[in-house]
Write a protein that holds these residues in place. Structure first.
Motif, short mmCIF file in Angstrom:
data_model
loop_
_atom_site.label_atom_id
_atom_site.label_comp_id
_atom_site.label_asym_id
_atom_site.label_seq_id
_atom_site.Cartn_x
_atom_site.Cartn_y
_atom_site.Cartn_z
N VAL A 26 0.83 -1.21 0.00
CA VAL A 26 0.00 0.00 0.00
C VAL A 26 0.86 1.26 0.00
N TYR A 27 2.19 1.08 -0.01
CA TYR A 27 3.12 2.20 -0.11
C TYR A 27 4.10 1.91 -1.24
N ASP A 28 4.88 2.91 -1.62
CA ASP A 28 5.94 2.68 -2.61
C ASP A 28 6.88 1.59 -2.11
N PHE A 29 7.22 1.65 -0.85
CA PHE A 29 8.08 0.66 -0.21
C PHE A 29 7.85 0.75 1.29
N CYS A 30 8.33 -0.26 2.00
CA CYS A 30 8.19 -0.28 3.46
C CYS A 30 9.44 -0.90 4.05
N VAL A 31 10.48 -0.10 4.17
CA VAL A 31 11.70 -0.58 4.82
C VAL A 31 11.39 -0.70 6.31
N PRO A 32 11.51 -1.90 6.87
CA PRO A 32 11.05 -2.11 8.24
C PRO A 32 11.96 -1.52 9.30
N ARG A 33 11.35 -1.15 10.39
CA ARG A 33 12.10 -0.80 11.59
C ARG A 33 11.41 -1.51 12.75
N THR A 34 12.15 -1.83 13.77
CA THR A 34 11.58 -2.52 14.91
C THR A 34 10.92 -1.51 15.84
N ASN A 35 9.66 -1.77 16.12
CA ASN A 35 8.93 -0.94 17.08
C ASN A 35 9.35 -1.37 18.48
N LEU A 36 10.01 -0.49 19.20
CA LEU A 36 10.57 -0.85 20.50
C LEU A 36 9.50 -1.23 21.52
N SER A 37 8.26 -0.85 21.28
CA SER A 37 7.19 -1.15 22.24
C SER A 37 6.54 -2.50 21.96
N SER A 38 6.92 -3.15 20.85
CA SER A 38 6.33 -4.46 20.53
C SER A 38 7.27 -5.19 19.60
N ASP A 39 6.89 -6.44 19.26
CA ASP A 39 7.70 -7.23 18.33
C ASP A 39 7.29 -6.98 16.89
N ALA A 40 6.28 -6.17 16.68
CA ALA A 40 5.78 -5.93 15.33
C ALA A 40 6.75 -5.03 14.56
N LEU A 41 6.74 -5.19 13.26
CA LEU A 41 7.57 -4.35 12.40
C LEU A 41 6.72 -3.25 11.78
N SER A 42 7.24 -2.06 11.75
CA SER A 42 6.57 -0.96 11.07
C SER A 42 7.55 -0.35 10.09
N CYS A 43 7.06 0.54 9.26
CA CYS A 43 7.91 1.13 8.22
C CYS A 43 8.70 2.31 8.76
N LYS A 44 9.92 2.42 8.28
CA LYS A 44 10.71 3.62 8.57
C LYS A 44 10.02 4.83 7.95
N ASN A 45 10.23 5.96 8.55
CA ASN A 45 9.84 7.21 7.89
C ASN A 45 10.62 7.30 6.59
N THR A 78 14.49 -10.13 5.97
CA THR A 78 15.18 -10.20 7.25
C THR A 78 16.60 -9.67 7.14
N VAL A 79 17.26 -9.98 6.02
CA VAL A 79 18.63 -9.51 5.82
C VAL A 79 18.72 -8.38 4.79
N PHE A 80 17.68 -8.24 3.98
CA PHE A 80 17.65 -7.22 2.92
C PHE A 80 16.36 -6.42 3.09
N PRO A 81 16.38 -5.39 3.93
CA PRO A 81 15.15 -4.67 4.30
C PRO A 81 14.34 -4.13 3.12
N GLY A 82 15.01 -3.77 2.03
CA GLY A 82 14.31 -3.19 0.90
C GLY A 82 13.30 -4.13 0.25
N LEU A 83 13.40 -5.44 0.53
CA LEU A 83 12.46 -6.41 -0.04
C LEU A 83 11.12 -6.43 0.68
N ASN A 84 11.08 -5.86 1.87
CA ASN A 84 9.87 -5.96 2.69
C ASN A 84 8.63 -5.46 1.95
N THR A 85 7.57 -6.25 1.96
CA THR A 85 6.25 -6.01 1.35
C THR A 85 6.25 -6.07 -0.18
N LEU A 86 7.38 -6.37 -0.80
CA LEU A 86 7.43 -6.39 -2.27
C LEU A 86 7.05 -7.75 -2.85
N GLY A 87 6.81 -8.74 -2.00
CA GLY A 87 6.33 -10.03 -2.48
C GLY A 87 7.36 -10.84 -3.22
#
Length: 210
Positions: A26-45, A78-87
């Motif tokens: 749903v975005y151009d890309f979603c390079v993940p960052r770790t949300n320190l308050s949970s184990d979920a991954l969210s996108c970097k700004n 996991t090792v190549f963040p740029g792949l996140n959400t690109l299928g």
């Protein structure tokens, strides 16, 4: 009645299409960052994302070779963040002379294998147990349909390398020998299924134990 059946079939097709592949981004890309308050991954700004997030140098060299003469270096988000959400994801596969990638399958992805170097006997088995296999040489490509067992062996006299690409961020991997003999399936079942004696089964169990 006919219209209800048509609507039902359309819904089934839609459900299958949605569930049969990774979700659309749903975005151009979603390079993940770790949300320190949970184990979920969210996108970097996006202002914090750099070109380095879309470049990976970890497959310049072969990975660690197993006793089968095969080395795999999988590359996912996991090792190549740029792949996140690109299928997609991929793998570098290296073979010593005579090296084997044992029969296996990917439950969530179709794979395309491109031979970078060498000669590889490569193929897959369909649900009717028909084998589709031949020797691939440098520059040739083979597709392995999702969920079908496939295999490779270096039949050349020098090392060989394949680059495999998957249409899923998380293709999954099930190695047939380890899944059968390295699991907790009851011995009684395996003895009856394969016609082994207890000593032969114990030897296989020991070889494939995790």
């Amino acid at each position: 009645m006919a219209s209800k059946v048509t609507v039902f079939l359309v819904l089934l097709i839609h459900i299958y299409a949605v569930s049969s592949s990774d979700p659309d981004p749903v975005y151009d890309f979603c390079v993940p960052r770790t949300n320190l308050s949970s184990d979920a991954l969210s996108c970097k700004n996006s202002t914090l994302v750099t070109v380095e997030d879309f470049v990976y140098s970890g497959i310049k060299s072969p990975g660690d070779f197993k006793e089968t003469g095969f080395a795999a270096t999988p590359v996912s988000s996991t090792v190549f963040p740029g792949l996140n959400t690109l299928g997609m994801s991929f793998v570098r596969a290296d073979f010593a002379a005579g090296g084997v990638n044992v029969p296996h399958y990917h439950p969530r992805a179709t794979e395309v294998g491109f031979v970078l170097e060498g000669k590889i006997y490569s193929g897959f088995i369909d649900t009717k147990n028909k084998v589709f296999a031949r020797v691939l040489e440098k520059g040739e490509v083979m597709v392995f349909p999702r969920g079908l067992v496939h295999f490779q062996m270096n039949v050349g006299e020098s090392p060989a390398t394949i680059l495999g690409s998957f249409d899923s961020q998380n293709p999954g991997l099930v190695k047939i020998p380890a899944a059968i003999f390295g699991s907790e399936i009851k011995d009684e079942l395996l003895l009856k299924a394969f016609g082994f004696n207890s000593k032969e089964l114990a030897k296989l169990r020991k070889h494939f134990e995790s």
